[in-house]
Write a protein that holds these residues in place. Structure first.
Motif, PDB file in Angstrom:
ATOM      1  N   ALA A  65      21.663  19.873   4.169  1.00 48.78           N
ATOM      2  CA  ALA A  65      22.916  20.301   4.033  1.00 48.78           C
ATOM      3  C   ALA A  65      23.268  21.401   4.738  1.00 48.78           C
ATOM      4  CB  ALA A  65      23.009  20.472   2.526  1.00 48.78           C
ATOM      5  N   SER A  66      24.276  21.721   5.527  1.00 49.26           N
ATOM      6  CA  SER A  66      24.817  22.691   6.350  1.00 49.26           C
ATOM      7  C   SER A  66      26.405  22.989   6.240  1.00 49.26           C
ATOM      8  CB  SER A  66      24.388  22.203   7.660  1.00 49.26           C
ATOM      9  OG  SER A  66      24.990  23.202   8.454  1.00 49.26           O
ATOM     10  N   TRP A  67      26.470  24.180   6.116  1.00 51.06           N
ATOM     11  CA  TRP A  67      28.038  24.517   5.905  1.00 51.06           C
ATOM     12  C   TRP A  67      28.331  25.488   7.308  1.00 51.06           C
ATOM     13  CZ3 TRP A  67      28.241  27.123   0.618  1.00 51.06           C
ATOM     14  CH2 TRP A  67      27.446  28.322   0.596  1.00 51.06           C
ATOM     15  N   ASP A 117      22.321  28.589   4.241  1.00 46.50           N
ATOM     16  CA  ASP A 117      23.417  28.122   4.911  1.00 46.50           C
ATOM     17  C   ASP A 117      23.107  26.934   5.149  1.00 46.50           C
ATOM     18  OD1 ASP A 117      25.122  30.285   5.029  1.00 46.50           O
ATOM     19  OD2 ASP A 117      23.811  31.383   6.542  1.00 46.50           O
ATOM     20  N   VAL A 140      24.357  26.340   0.172  1.00 48.60           N
ATOM     21  CA  VAL A 140      24.980  25.079   0.518  1.00 48.60           C
ATOM     22  C   VAL A 140      24.115  23.846  -0.021  1.00 48.60           C
ATOM     23  CG1 VAL A 140      23.307  24.814   2.978  1.00 48.60           C
ATOM     24  CG2 VAL A 140      25.614  23.721   2.566  1.00 48.60           C
ATOM     25  N   ASP A 193      26.161  23.172  -2.966  1.00 49.54           N
ATOM     26  CA  ASP A 193      27.546  23.161  -2.588  1.00 49.54           C
ATOM     27  C   ASP A 193      27.813  21.620  -1.926  1.00 49.54           C
ATOM     28  OD1 ASP A 193      30.414  23.447  -2.900  1.00 49.54           O
ATOM     29  OD2 ASP A 193      30.370  24.486  -0.777  1.00 49.54           O
ATOM     30  N   LEU A 194      26.725  21.524  -0.858  1.00 49.38           N
ATOM     31  CA  LEU A 194      26.892  20.139  -0.136  1.00 49.38           C
ATOM     32  C   LEU A 194      25.674  19.203  -0.547  1.00 49.38           C
ATOM     33  CD1 LEU A 194      28.415  21.152   3.304  1.00 49.38           C
ATOM     34  CD2 LEU A 194      29.647  20.200   1.298  1.00 49.38           C
ATOM     35  N   ARG A 204      30.701  31.705  -2.775  1.00 51.96           N
ATOM     36  CA  ARG A 204      29.542  30.665  -2.223  1.00 51.96           C
ATOM     37  C   ARG A 204      28.127  31.386  -1.902  1.00 51.96           C
ATOM     38  NH1 ARG A 204      32.615  26.217  -1.301  1.00 51.96           N
ATOM     39  NH2 ARG A 204      35.035  26.408  -0.441  1.00 51.96           N
TER      40      ARG A 204
END
Lengths: 371, 371, 371, 371
Positions: free
Chosen positions: A250-252, A232, A185, A188-189, A177
């Motif tokens: 977006a945030s992880w 991130d 992120v 990913d998101l 990731r």
């Protein structure tokens, strides 16, 4: 009249591999699918893993040789749920063999690779799908229907979020990731947030991005530390072609959030609020309700919101995440049968991946970019 | 021991004028104020209006001549709640007369005017306050206390929103809110979002703004149409000096929203969620709760969260908006008595106004700006 | 090692028949079932209906002769999802043929019939299960675990509700639900409320019932009107053997409610709130949290709450109603394999049915009754 | 035109005494009261306490002799907020002196005493009010208006709750709340639940009660233990004269609950949900909304819901608990001026007290009772 057979080959048996297998099981019963589905072969990293997974997930055969599988004349459709880095190679091989392909997101680490994949599929004339499962929710379909029917009037502004917390632990090691190519992120998101935004409001025309590395370095797994360059938390201002403006985030590292995939849509006559945290609900405000009686109303999913009724004849019983995957799979099979257009093809996936890269480039360059 | 007398002059008796008068009434009973407050004179646009308002709000005298009032040796503190365009002139006159001044936000349409006001007050040695009432909420005080005590760990990201819907009606005429100087939603509501952000996380270092006019023109009140240049929805990416990143959004066209002043703070050990829509609650997630038992917990305001206990000895009874104004007023009087620093002085107001202008300039120039 | 075969016969293909078939499909993939399940035969009211349903739901054979099916040596387990009035006859026939039986609730219109069924199964040595699906929710399992582990301290009071609105329309004709024998909302929904109460707090010792017919008569379907004697809303005060007191309510005229299956449990050290409307959440208040930081925390379902992790490795993705049925089915199969006790046997169903009758008798007699 | 003077005497300066004083302060500014209110004298247990409180709360005089105060010709209205045990004596003395009386609930420990008080007031021709403050909420006024206007159709069922947690600690000593005469939760909180039920649905005709002592004994404050006979949690089934049925519950051992004063009203065309935990909201379901768009809508308090607009011209800003008391006080003054009927007179308080006793008697006798 018997249905034509559709022989499925699945690569990978992790989170998404399982979800695909579950989805076929459910879809076959819930929907009147255009095919008789045969879970033909499951391919995984080694024979033992493949065999165990095949047995658990109901596949008739197992193999450690995905190349052979995708090339086999006994396979009609290939599902790629292996690690991201392998998506391209696998999908291209399947396409070359004339197979329809369902590939989990992202298509590939780079948009240029994704483009190659989309174009290969189109050139070969096979059908494709990507796993943008949240869009398969009847309540988001309802939201889109309401927006398109003008129930909210002219859409003026939008806010989308996809935040989770699976990367909050700074002591967790550097992973794929965090790979500078394809990681981060926003990919990913944020890809979900972008896909939902376009699903509801149509094409994004311009973006201004923001990308932040909040955890500057992580253990490298070999006793040292490795600097992290990927985002991130990432954000974007949006301009839609319709004229509406908006933003996504977006945030992880959103501690405590497990599935904050939120949407807020504000129009001249109404508004919609949605969160994946309670995804069987859609909150609707109508400015046309009587004075003194206005408020966001909580619409609960039910048979009025297809295809909910396929799963349950009574309202309020609720769909689960795996049900969304079943809807996704049914949509793909409808497309394979020519009953409907591809719900979310590689071409659309490429679009999202391009958006992700544009947002990140915009963030890097600190300027607005056309989308 | 008798308390020293504090003679109050109020200019304006609209929304905020009333709120100030209510606040004095409540604060005098709820708090042990350092002064005996006398509601001395209320000034308004004409004698009739002033007299009626004075009677209703409990002021002993009424006048249409605010200049005379602020100059009067019988007045100790002046409250400016007149239209925004008049704030500067009134406040400067009061300061010149050596009066302490409470001024509703914004100090003035332009930061340069606000600076003049702040500097004049400091030069003259009078105390000042601005009406950033949301910050007077015990639950936001709790949030700040928790953040500063490290209960959330290192703060990583922030999201702030202030959205309402009082400008959604495109047929409503052009107003002072649409004035290119000082108008717009970033000034009106975004200022709250910015103030709350700095209240909780400390100074903002850089911003990247976005400002959108969603309703392009409005009736000019004379049968024609007038183009609107001010922002109806505005956003900013933020970098805090602490290293955290974040965003804010302001909108007055968020159909259905009456008071969406939301805050989300994500740290390495916990998170906080707050919305002014339910402002007697603070939602707290602690990563240190036991596995399988974690979740956002809804802390309800009570005597554990000062000064709630002043209003009510039992938890869960809830404060109202006017109570927040009473807390604001009590804080001001404490500052006047030298008991405490000014809770939100002109200097701080200037800071916010500067931020607003920087965000808007950044939006105009499409580039990041130091804050 | 190959798994033993389990050949399933299903009677009925309506709401619950479908749910059972879906559940087998899902359970076979999600769980490591002790059997290889063969969906052998589906029986329905006529050959055509049976054939269509069998095909849709994945059964190999179809029949209109349920008697033959339950007697067939090729069937190991029989699922009864036919109309309530037929449950007894069907289940007894299956039991007599030595088949394990899963029967949807209620076992039979009268507790005395239910008793006959439970005793027959025990005498014949077959295993049984009833469809109390809500109890299969990981979050209710968590609730029970927390209660039993003493996380709430001594349990003092309880409130349970099951309210929906499918009988609100007074112009809907008299139906089997209104049948004086076995009909009524305490039997239909109250049974769930009672089952959940005992699931969480253990045996109920005494009840005081209240039963109300709110819609006094309904169309008889032949142009006339027919008086309704069954309960549209029913309530009970409860005393548990543990010493706790509580209440339940059942309503099918709760306009707007689709699935208000609510639970509130109050103990000396904590409390739990649950609603099926958001059944992937459990709200937990701990009096042991620090002062000023207490509040109901919203625990979201995740892999920490088995068997959620079987369905999805990531938290917050959510289970749906059909997933609860899959958990139910897996539990039954574990019981058949001797891995675990029957999760909700006929004996337990009889208990609930007895409670329903006791509540209704208590309501009729207007006095407390031992449960 | 100057307003007639109303000279107020207040007995007590605890929780409710303060609330009354705050309420006068607020009401005088927020409402156009029919009187010029003078906070004349505050009476408390001793001179020192009285003086301090008078100063803090804005009363001109202080006394330890409430008898003298209520007899004084300089007092027009007496507020009784002393301990419950003294209510009767104080109120009767004030009535005898021809004073209007506002008395906090309960009027007296026993309904027979309350009756004496109500009759004395009526015989003497003075006006009375009791502190059922929750009923002063604009959102409950809205609820009643909607019910009475038929917006919900025929009302079929009702559920009311008032649960808090201030008596959860079993180590807290026996107190006046545990006094067999007048104590218990049905009297303390159940009275609110009953009052709200009749406020919304009209007279209760029959009740069946349930009363439970959950904490069997408490420290007697002298090193020993004292058995508790009063109810910690109490419930009632209800029949309204309108034909609707319902239930209420009262609990002061509902761990975690600070203000669960909940109402659910279900009719043939709609439903209402309310909780004091979020008392600036009313949730309304209309069966007449379009299919697929129905849901409980969250109406936020605003100027459309009088007298909210008196407090704030903008919606969503929210009232607090003390504001409800201000509305209560304004209603009382309107009654004193003959502008409106008494909002909640001793006669109505007697009614509630009678209901409380009937519920408790019913619980004791384990049978339904006429209300």
């Amino acid at each position: 009249m018997t249905k034509p057979l559709l022989r499925v080959g699945l690569i990978g048996s992790g989170f998404m591999g399982k979800a695909h297998a579950f989805a076929y099981g459910t879809a076959a019963k819930v929907f009147d699918l255009p095919f008789a589905v045969e879970l033909h072969t499951l391919a995984d990293a080694n024979p033992e893993l493949a065999r165990t997974a095949a047995e658990a997930l109901g596949f008739a055969r197992a193999t450690a040789d995905w190349r052979a599988m995708v090339a086999s004349p006994e396979i009609d459709v290939v599902h790629v749920t292996a690690p991201n880095a392998l998506h391209k190679e696998m999908a291209l091989a399947a396409i070359a063999a004339g197979k329809h392909v369902h590939c989990e997101k992202p298509l590939a680490p780079r948009a240029q690779d994704a483009r190659e994949m989309a174009e290969a599929a189109e050139a070969r004339g096979v059908k494709t799908q990507m796993g943008f499962n949240y869009l398969c929710n009847p309540m988001l379909a309802l939201a889109r229907e309401m927006i398109q029917a003008g129930e909210l009037g002219e859409i003026r502004s939008y806010r989308g979020i996809h935040a989770e917390d699976y990367m909050t632990d700074a002591s967790a090691p550097f992973s794929f990731r965090n790979d500078p190519v394809g990681g981060g992120v926003m990919a990913d998101l944020g890809s979900h947030a972008l896909a939902t935004a376009e699903f509801l409001l149509g094409p994004i025309a311009r973006v201004m991005g923001d990308a932040v590395t909040a955890i500057a370095e992580r253990p490298d797994g070999q006793g040292g530390r490795r600097p992290v360059e990927t985002d991130d938390v990432a954000r974007a201002f949006l301009r839609f072609e319709s004229g509406a403006s908006g933003s996504i985030e977006a945030s992880w590292i959103a501690m405590g959030r497990k599935m904050q995939h939120d949407v807020e849509v504000y129009g001249s006559k109404g508004a919609l609020l949605f969160t994946q945290e309670r995804f069987n609900e859609l909150h609707f405000y109508s400015a046309e309700d009587p004075k003194g009686r206005r408020g966001f109303r909580c619409i609960e999913a039910g048979p009025d919101h297809p295809p909910y009724g396929r799963f349950c004849v009574a309202p309020g019983h609720q769909l689960g995440f795996n049900d969304l995957k079943a809807i996704e799979m049914a949509g793909f099979l409808d497309a394979l049968a020519g009953r409907a257009p591809e719900p979310f093809s590689f071409r659309q996936g490429l679009r999202i991946q391009g958006l992700v890269e544009t947002v990140l480039a915009s963030a890097r360059e600190e300027r607005w970019r056309d989308a």
